[in-house]
Scaffold this motif. Structure first.
Motif, PDB file in Angstrom:
ATOM      1  N   GLU A  64       1.226  -0.798   0.054  1.00 49.14           N
ATOM      2  CA  GLU A  64      -0.218  -0.112  -0.155  1.00 49.14           C
ATOM      3  C   GLU A  64       0.774   1.436  -0.003  1.00 49.14           C
ATOM      4  O   GLU A  64       0.278   2.189  -0.197  1.00 49.14           O
ATOM      5  N   GLN A  65       1.952   1.083  -0.116  1.00 52.16           N
ATOM      6  CA  GLN A  65       2.758   2.092   0.000  1.00 52.16           C
ATOM      7  C   GLN A  65       3.016   2.238  -1.501  1.00 52.16           C
ATOM      8  O   GLN A  65       3.292   1.738  -2.679  1.00 52.16           O
ATOM      9  N   THR A  66       3.483   3.471  -1.950  1.00 51.52           N
ATOM     10  CA  THR A  66       3.679   4.482  -3.505  1.00 51.52           C
ATOM     11  C   THR A  66       5.534   4.960  -3.097  1.00 51.52           C
ATOM     12  O   THR A  66       5.407   5.790  -2.148  1.00 51.52           O
ATOM     13  N   LEU A  67       6.027   4.410  -3.662  1.00 47.18           N
ATOM     14  CA  LEU A  67       7.089   5.425  -4.129  1.00 47.18           C
ATOM     15  C   LEU A  67       7.632   6.630  -5.016  1.00 47.18           C
ATOM     16  O   LEU A  67       7.483   5.956  -5.985  1.00 47.18           O
ATOM     17  N   GLU A  68       7.689   7.791  -4.917  1.00 47.62           N
ATOM     18  CA  GLU A  68       8.575   8.738  -6.696  1.00 47.62           C
ATOM     19  C   GLU A  68       9.300   8.239  -6.851  1.00 47.62           C
ATOM     20  O   GLU A  68      10.346   8.148  -5.996  1.00 47.62           O
ATOM     21  N   VAL A  69       9.973   8.405  -8.089  1.00 50.56           N
ATOM     22  CA  VAL A  69      11.195   8.283  -9.044  1.00 50.56           C
ATOM     23  C   VAL A  69      11.664   9.279  -9.119  1.00 50.56           C
ATOM     24  O   VAL A  69      11.082  10.308  -9.807  1.00 50.56           O
ATOM     25  N   ILE A  70      12.526   9.721  -8.956  1.00 52.55           N
ATOM     26  CA  ILE A  70      13.191  10.789  -9.709  1.00 52.55           C
ATOM     27  C   ILE A  70      14.640  10.555 -10.371  1.00 52.55           C
ATOM     28  O   ILE A  70      14.967   9.501 -10.020  1.00 52.55           O
ATOM     29  N   HIS A  71      14.578  10.737 -11.695  1.00 53.82           N
ATOM     30  CA  HIS A  71      15.766  10.798 -11.773  1.00 53.82           C
ATOM     31  C   HIS A  71      16.767  11.882 -11.846  1.00 53.82           C
ATOM     32  O   HIS A  71      17.038  12.971 -12.407  1.00 53.82           O
ATOM     33  N   CYS A  72      18.542  11.048 -11.804  1.00 56.84           N
ATOM     34  CA  CYS A  72      19.060  11.849 -10.994  1.00 56.84           C
ATOM     35  C   CYS A  72      20.061  11.392 -11.318  1.00 56.84           C
ATOM     36  O   CYS A  72      21.882  10.631 -10.929  1.00 56.84           O
ATOM     37  N   PRO A  73      20.549  12.103 -12.938  1.00 57.25           N
ATOM     38  CA  PRO A  73      21.930  12.377 -13.998  1.00 57.25           C
ATOM     39  C   PRO A  73      23.800  12.479 -13.242  1.00 57.25           C
ATOM     40  O   PRO A  73      22.870  13.106 -12.246  1.00 57.25           O
ATOM     41  N   GLY A  74      24.079  12.338 -12.971  1.00 58.52           N
ATOM     42  CA  GLY A  74      25.717  12.241 -13.031  1.00 58.52           C
ATOM     43  C   GLY A  74      26.615  11.019 -12.587  1.00 58.52           C
ATOM     44  O   GLY A  74      27.810  11.613 -13.026  1.00 58.52           O
ATOM     45  N   HIS A  75      26.356  10.637 -11.145  1.00 55.23           N
ATOM     46  CA  HIS A  75      27.262   9.640 -11.228  1.00 55.23           C
ATOM     47  C   HIS A  75      27.581   8.592 -11.892  1.00 55.23           C
ATOM     48  O   HIS A  75      28.146   7.285 -12.604  1.00 55.23           O
TER      49      HIS A  75
END
Length: 214
Positions: A121-132
């Motif tokens: 029942e939990q939701t994770l938001e996805v964030i694209h974090c380029p660099g590494h």
């Protein structure tokens, strides 16, 4: 969102088992290796593991993903498609870093900013974090104020940018423009080392502290 950190591989990478307290459905974030150890922990906690989440394509974070997926018949989700070249080169990565031979694979789903992943029942938001890496993603639980940041940010440090297609300025931008706006209260689990908070890093991190970047 509940979690258990399991250090795996000779790199002591922070693999996380995360789960929904109501349903006991679970996901594993960045299973770099030591699959039996991960499964033992899942069984000890009484969880049902039904997906694998990857922050980026480096072997110490993905080395056990294919084996685990095949063993449990579950899906691999993430990272962003820009890290496909890292996943395609897993056999070479395993040779370069002294890991057991790892076959290339493609996840069942690539991710990008704005996507969400559910764990029970939990939701994770996805964030694209380029660099590494160019396809690095971060998983954020707004409800719990927790972020799984892989190798973007560490306590008192940031990810390396001396790999192919790494970029230091992209990494700094990812941290300051995508992570800091989530709020100072957010605690994060990095790919290596101890947890910290965004507030702590904004004040003391020698690479991205507010006073250094103006």
């Amino acid at each position: 969102m509940k979690y258990q950190i399991i250090p795996v591989t000779p790199f002591q990478q922070n693999c996380s088992v995360i789960w929904c307290e109501n349903t006991l459905e679970a996901a594993v974030v960045d299973p770099g290796g030591d699959v039996e150890r991960i499964l033992n922990e899942v069984n000890k906690l009484g969880l049902t593991l039904n997906k694998i989440l990857l922050t980026h394509g480096h072997i110490d974070h993905v080395g056990g993903a294919k084996k685990l997926a095949q063993q449990l018949n579950i899906n691999i989700i993430g990272p962003h498609v820009a890290d496909k070249f890292w996943l395609d080169a897993l056999e070479k990565q395993s040779q370069n870093f002294g890991f057991p031979t790892t076959e290339a694979f493609e996840p069942h789903q690539f991710l990008t900013s704005g996507d969400t992943v559910t764990v029970g029942e939990q939701t994770l938001e996805v964030i694209h974090c380029p660099g590494h890496t160019p396809g690095h993603v971060v998983f954020y639980s707004k409800q719990s104020g927790l972020a799984w940041v892989g190798d973007v940010l560490f306590r008192s440090s940031i990810g390396r940018t001396d790999f192919p297609q790494s970029n230091h300025q992209d990494l700094v931008n990812s941290i300051t423009q995508k992570l800091w706006p989530l709020g100072n209260h957010v605690s994060f689990i990095p790919g290596h080392g101890p947890m910290s908070t965004f507030a702590e890093e904004r004040e003391h991190n020698p690479f991205v502290a507010d006073q250094l970047l103006g």
